[in-house]
Scaffold this motif. Structure first.
Motif, PDB file in Angstrom:
ATOM      1  N   THR A  94      23.385 -11.030  30.495  1.00 15.48           N
ATOM      2  CA  THR A  94      22.387 -11.077  31.558  1.00 15.48           C
ATOM      3  C   THR A  94      22.701 -11.794  33.540  1.00 15.48           C
ATOM      4  O   THR A  94      23.722 -11.932  33.360  1.00 15.48           O
ATOM      5  CB  THR A  94      21.137 -12.688  31.186  1.00 15.48           C
ATOM      6  OG1 THR A  94      21.422 -11.370  29.659  1.00 15.48           O
ATOM      7  CG2 THR A  94      20.304 -12.814  32.223  1.00 15.48           C
ATOM      8  N   TYR A  95      22.198 -10.508  34.023  1.00 15.22           N
ATOM      9  CA  TYR A  95      22.554 -11.112  35.093  1.00 15.22           C
ATOM     10  C   TYR A  95      21.686 -12.098  36.092  1.00 15.22           C
ATOM     11  O   TYR A  95      20.640 -11.534  35.963  1.00 15.22           O
ATOM     12  CB  TYR A  95      22.933  -9.898  35.926  1.00 15.22           C
ATOM     13  CG  TYR A  95      23.525 -10.214  37.511  1.00 15.22           C
ATOM     14  CD1 TYR A  95      24.282  -9.833  37.794  1.00 15.22           C
ATOM     15  CD2 TYR A  95      22.660  -9.839  38.405  1.00 15.22           C
ATOM     16  CE1 TYR A  95      25.251 -10.168  39.257  1.00 15.22           C
ATOM     17  CE2 TYR A  95      23.105  -9.508  39.374  1.00 15.22           C
ATOM     18  CZ  TYR A  95      24.492 -10.368  40.088  1.00 15.22           C
ATOM     19  OH  TYR A  95      24.665 -10.265  41.373  1.00 15.22           O
ATOM     20  N   THR A 141      26.713 -13.872  32.811  1.00 13.65           N
ATOM     21  CA  THR A 141      26.687 -14.039  31.364  1.00 13.65           C
ATOM     22  C   THR A 141      26.841 -13.426  30.210  1.00 13.65           C
ATOM     23  O   THR A 141      25.726 -12.475  29.903  1.00 13.65           O
ATOM     24  CB  THR A 141      25.695 -14.982  31.135  1.00 13.65           C
ATOM     25  OG1 THR A 141      25.546 -16.177  32.460  1.00 13.65           O
ATOM     26  CG2 THR A 141      26.321 -16.496  30.032  1.00 13.65           C
ATOM     27  N   PRO A 142      28.091 -13.057  29.144  1.00 15.43           N
ATOM     28  CA  PRO A 142      27.989 -12.333  28.640  1.00 15.43           C
ATOM     29  C   PRO A 142      27.127 -12.465  27.535  1.00 15.43           C
ATOM     30  O   PRO A 142      26.642 -14.063  27.102  1.00 15.43           O
ATOM     31  CB  PRO A 142      29.448 -12.473  27.948  1.00 15.43           C
ATOM     32  CG  PRO A 142      30.328 -12.629  29.276  1.00 15.43           C
ATOM     33  CD  PRO A 142      29.340 -13.773  29.835  1.00 15.43           C
ATOM     34  N   GLY A 162      29.622 -22.002  31.179  1.00 12.62           N
ATOM     35  CA  GLY A 162      30.842 -21.761  31.960  1.00 12.62           C
ATOM     36  C   GLY A 162      31.687 -20.545  31.150  1.00 12.62           C
ATOM     37  O   GLY A 162      32.990 -19.740  31.995  1.00 12.62           O
ATOM     38  N   ASP A 163      30.649 -19.506  30.660  1.00  9.47           N
ATOM     39  CA  ASP A 163      31.554 -18.219  30.457  1.00  9.47           C
ATOM     40  C   ASP A 163      30.786 -17.283  31.943  1.00  9.47           C
ATOM     41  O   ASP A 163      31.113 -16.044  31.615  1.00  9.47           O
ATOM     42  CB  ASP A 163      31.400 -17.322  28.915  1.00  9.47           C
ATOM     43  CG  ASP A 163      32.035 -17.961  27.820  1.00  9.47           C
ATOM     44  OD1 ASP A 163      33.086 -18.290  28.071  1.00  9.47           O
ATOM     45  OD2 ASP A 163      31.295 -17.817  27.109  1.00  9.47           O
ATOM     46  N   ALA A 164      30.295 -17.780  32.467  1.00 10.43           N
ATOM     47  CA  ALA A 164      29.543 -16.616  33.330  1.00 10.43           C
ATOM     48  C   ALA A 164      30.977 -16.215  34.364  1.00 10.43           C
ATOM     49  O   ALA A 164      31.580 -17.099  34.729  1.00 10.43           O
ATOM     50  CB  ALA A 164      28.503 -17.678  34.004  1.00 10.43           C
ATOM     51  N   GLU A 173      17.002 -12.346  36.621  1.00  7.94           N
ATOM     52  CA  GLU A 173      17.359 -12.656  35.499  1.00  7.94           C
ATOM     53  C   GLU A 173      16.811 -11.288  34.739  1.00  7.94           C
ATOM     54  O   GLU A 173      15.675 -11.362  34.702  1.00  7.94           O
ATOM     55  CB  GLU A 173      17.371 -13.771  34.654  1.00  7.94           C
ATOM     56  CG  GLU A 173      17.651 -14.590  34.699  1.00  7.94           C
ATOM     57  CD  GLU A 173      18.137 -15.846  33.370  1.00  7.94           C
ATOM     58  OE1 GLU A 173      18.242 -15.419  32.570  1.00  7.94           O
ATOM     59  OE2 GLU A 173      17.807 -16.889  33.495  1.00  7.94           O
ATOM     60  N   PHE A 174      18.275 -10.063  34.718  1.00 10.05           N
ATOM     61  CA  PHE A 174      17.906  -8.757  33.888  1.00 10.05           C
ATOM     62  C   PHE A 174      19.349  -8.217  33.015  1.00 10.05           C
ATOM     63  O   PHE A 174      20.042  -8.714  32.906  1.00 10.05           O
ATOM     64  CB  PHE A 174      17.618  -7.588  34.463  1.00 10.05           C
ATOM     65  CG  PHE A 174      18.836  -7.647  35.723  1.00 10.05           C
ATOM     66  CD1 PHE A 174      19.502  -7.065  35.440  1.00 10.05           C
ATOM     67  CD2 PHE A 174      18.011  -8.199  37.086  1.00 10.05           C
ATOM     68  CE1 PHE A 174      20.415  -6.624  36.962  1.00 10.05           C
ATOM     69  CE2 PHE A 174      19.369  -7.961  38.310  1.00 10.05           C
ATOM     70  CZ  PHE A 174      20.443  -7.189  38.146  1.00 10.05           C
ATOM     71  N   ASP A 175      18.950  -7.941  31.921  1.00 10.20           N
ATOM     72  CA  ASP A 175      19.563  -7.406  30.871  1.00 10.20           C
ATOM     73  C   ASP A 175      20.433  -6.483  31.773  1.00 10.20           C
ATOM     74  O   ASP A 175      20.267  -5.966  32.849  1.00 10.20           O
ATOM     75  CB  ASP A 175      19.031  -6.786  29.852  1.00 10.20           C
ATOM     76  CG  ASP A 175      18.464  -7.958  29.295  1.00 10.20           C
ATOM     77  OD1 ASP A 175      18.561  -8.474  29.185  1.00 10.20           O
ATOM     78  OD2 ASP A 175      17.781  -7.265  27.949  1.00 10.20           O
ATOM     79  N   ALA A 176      22.129  -6.377  31.718  1.00 12.62           N
ATOM     80  CA  ALA A 176      22.656  -5.952  31.989  1.00 12.62           C
ATOM     81  C   ALA A 176      24.098  -5.571  31.677  1.00 12.62           C
ATOM     82  O   ALA A 176      24.098  -6.735  30.518  1.00 12.62           O
ATOM     83  CB  ALA A 176      23.737  -6.932  33.746  1.00 12.62           C
ATOM     84  N   GLN A 177      24.686  -4.947  31.440  1.00 19.67           N
ATOM     85  CA  GLN A 177      26.301  -4.288  30.902  1.00 19.67           C
ATOM     86  C   GLN A 177      27.330  -4.050  31.864  1.00 19.67           C
ATOM     87  O   GLN A 177      27.577  -3.819  32.818  1.00 19.67           O
ATOM     88  CB  GLN A 177      25.752  -2.828  30.148  1.00 19.67           C
ATOM     89  CG  GLN A 177      26.496  -2.503  29.446  1.00 19.67           C
ATOM     90  CD  GLN A 177      26.548  -2.609  27.904  1.00 19.67           C
ATOM     91  OE1 GLN A 177      25.271  -3.250  27.535  1.00 19.67           O
ATOM     92  NE2 GLN A 177      26.932  -2.031  27.117  1.00 19.67           N
TER      93      GLN A 177
END
Length: 132
Positions: free
Chosen positions: A39-40, A64-65, A71-73, A90-94
């Motif tokens: 997510t971005y 963020t995966p 903390g992983d962002a 926010e939107f789904d991203a790859q």
């Protein structure tokens, strides 16, 4: 004059082919064929264009995966998004192999990349037609 036309056409074909390959890679990323899903979240977007007619937006935010924590962002700068996302969107991203390579996934992400691939293919087809 004919030789000049062939040289210019050859250079244009090489540039269009390069853009087609890179746009195809972005399309594969938007389709979720490779990369890390997540997510971005947009922090802010800025209009980087010097003209009022056309707008080019650079956005800043965190990726963020999936399954990750805050903390992983990873902070990612998106260049030329073509869209002024409101702060906090926010939107789904790859995320691709490089950390700064990020594409929106889903219907709008694929549509946004398809027009680029089709434009490059149209240029190459037009050049092929002119050559024949």
């Amino acid at each position: 004059m004919r030789v000049f036309g062939w040289v210019c056409g050859g250079i244009l074909a090489l540039v269009a082919a390069f853009w087609c390959v890179s746009a195809t890679a972005d399309l594969a990323l938007s389709a979720g064929d490779y990369g890390t899903p997540g997510t971005y979240q947009v922090e802010t977007c800025n209009d980087t264009s010097n003209t009022r007619k056309n707008s080019d937006y650079d956005c800043y935010g965190d990726f963020t995966p999936d399954g990750g924590t805050a903390g992983d962002a990873v902070y990612v700068h998106l260049k030329d998004t073509g869209h002024d996302y409101p702060d906090g969107t926010e939107f789904d991203a790859q995320q691709g192999i490089e950390p700064e390579t990020l594409q929106r996934v889903g219907f709008w992400g694929i549509v946004g990349e398809l027009w680029q691939v089709s434009a490059r293919v149209a240029v190459l087809a037009g050049l092929g037609y002119q050559a024949i």
